[in-house]
Design an enzyme around this catalytic site. Structure first.
Site, short mmCIF file in Angstrom:
data_model
loop_
_atom_site.label_atom_id
_atom_site.label_comp_id
_atom_site.label_asym_id
_atom_site.label_seq_id
_atom_site.Cartn_x
_atom_site.Cartn_y
_atom_site.Cartn_z
N HIS A 39 23.14 -30.08 1.64
CA HIS A 39 23.86 -28.79 1.68
C HIS A 39 23.40 -27.89 2.83
O HIS A 39 23.67 -26.70 2.82
CB HIS A 39 23.73 -28.07 0.33
CG HIS A 39 24.43 -28.80 -0.78
ND1 HIS A 39 24.23 -28.52 -2.11
CD2 HIS A 39 25.35 -29.82 -0.74
CE1 HIS A 39 24.99 -29.32 -2.85
NE2 HIS A 39 25.67 -30.12 -2.05
N THR A 83 18.40 -30.51 -11.27
CA THR A 83 19.78 -30.21 -10.86
C THR A 83 20.70 -30.24 -12.07
O THR A 83 20.54 -31.08 -12.96
CB THR A 83 20.27 -31.19 -9.77
OG1 THR A 83 21.65 -30.92 -9.48
CG2 THR A 83 20.10 -32.65 -10.14
#
Ligand code: BJW
Ligand code: ZN
Length: 242
Positions: free
Chosen positions: A114, A188
């Site tokens: 990301h 996550t």
């Protein structure tokens, strides 16, 4: 606690998320109310948000830069750097985190899916992204010295595509036929794609799948093993490398 055994015929793919940096003092995304100055994060972390109000976006990322700059890797990061040292090319880390702490801890066989909080690029021209630790808390929008366009953080926002080279590297690691695959996701929520789909991809390659998370993730049921706990406490004792 279960132990994850890695022998010389095993390769390890690790996916990390915001939970891994929580013990370093960096807030997770979906932990609090998910708002920043009363705006949903999607409003400041999207191309539409940047077009609508680039100054607001830079205030948000300036705060994030200032918050993350003094943070240091925790025992979870250090454990992963140790695994890489021992496993060499039988190790790959794919992180969704943008804070750069894995690199500080020593990981090099790594892709930042990301982007990176301390990297800036031009929203108009094709100059290379560059390291940038400056913050613009007053909302000044920095301009490109080469074309005059607006600079932007080198972050993958919602609706933007991930760097193909990073996905290719993960794909090639998954596809290898020389060793048995172990996939481990840590910290996550399993809510954001394509990373949330890696567990499925690993299972399709007959990989053994592990999740270490403080709370159940959206995709917990897809994992063979779920160890509930804080990564800084669990990871240093989780893996045995023969
Ligand atoms: C601990 C802990 C401790 C706490 N120890 N654990 C397929 C299906 C549906 C939708 C899509 C799809 N494919 C693509 C999409 C659209 C979209 C998406 O996924 N949307 C979903 C929300 C449904 N994806 C994209 O847009 C991606 N682009 C893309 O795929 O392009 C092609 C395409 C586009 C559109 C449609 C189809 C294809 C890009 C995604 C970019 C994500 N970017 C962000 C924001 C960056 C901004 C910034 O950083 O400023 O990246 S979103 C945000 O979430 C951030 C994170 O990296 C990411 C993941 O969050 P993470 O790491 O999981 O954190 P949290 O907070 O959610 O969870 C932390 C967990 O840790 C919790 O579970 C805690 O319990 C735990 N925890 N302390 C262990 N100490
Ligand atoms: Zn430019």
């Amino acid at each position: 606690m279960d132990t994850l055994r890695i022998d010389k015929d095993t390769r390890l793919l690790v996916l990390t998320g915001a939970g891994v940096s929580a013990e370093s003092g960096i807030p997770t995304f979906r932990g609090g109310n998910g708002l920043w100055e009363n705006h949903p994060v999607e409003q400041v972390a999207s191309p539409e948000g940047f077009r609508r109000d680039a100054s607001r976006v830079w205030r948000f990322y300036s705060q994030r830069r200032a918050g993350a700059a003094p943070c240091e890797p925790n025992p979870g990061h250090l454990a992963m750097a140790e695994w890489e040292r021992k496993l060499g090319d039988r190790f790959l880390l794919a992180t969704q985190n943008v804070d750069g702490l894995h690199r500080v801890a020593g990981n090099q066989r790594m892709v930042e899916l990301h982007g990176n909080l301390f990297t800036t690029r031009c929203s108009r021209c094709t100059r290379e992204p560059f390291e940038d630790r400056l913050a613009y808390p007053d909302g000044t929008v920095p301009l490109c010295g080469e074309c005059g366009g607006m600079l932007r953080p080198h972050i993958v926002w919602f609706g933007e595509v991930l760097d193909e080279r990073n996905l290719l590297r993960v794909g090639e690691f998954l596809e290898r036929k020389d060793t048995r695959l172990v996939f481990l996701a840590v910290g996550t929520s399993g809510a954001v794609y394509p990373a949330a789909g890696f567990v499925q991809a690993a299972r399709e390659r007959r990989g053994e799948t592990w999740l270490v998370n403080a709370d159940p993730a959206d995709n917990t049921l897809l994992f063979h093993h779920f160890v509930r706990g804080r990564s800084g406490e669990v990871l240093p004792a989780l893996v045995t490398i023969d």
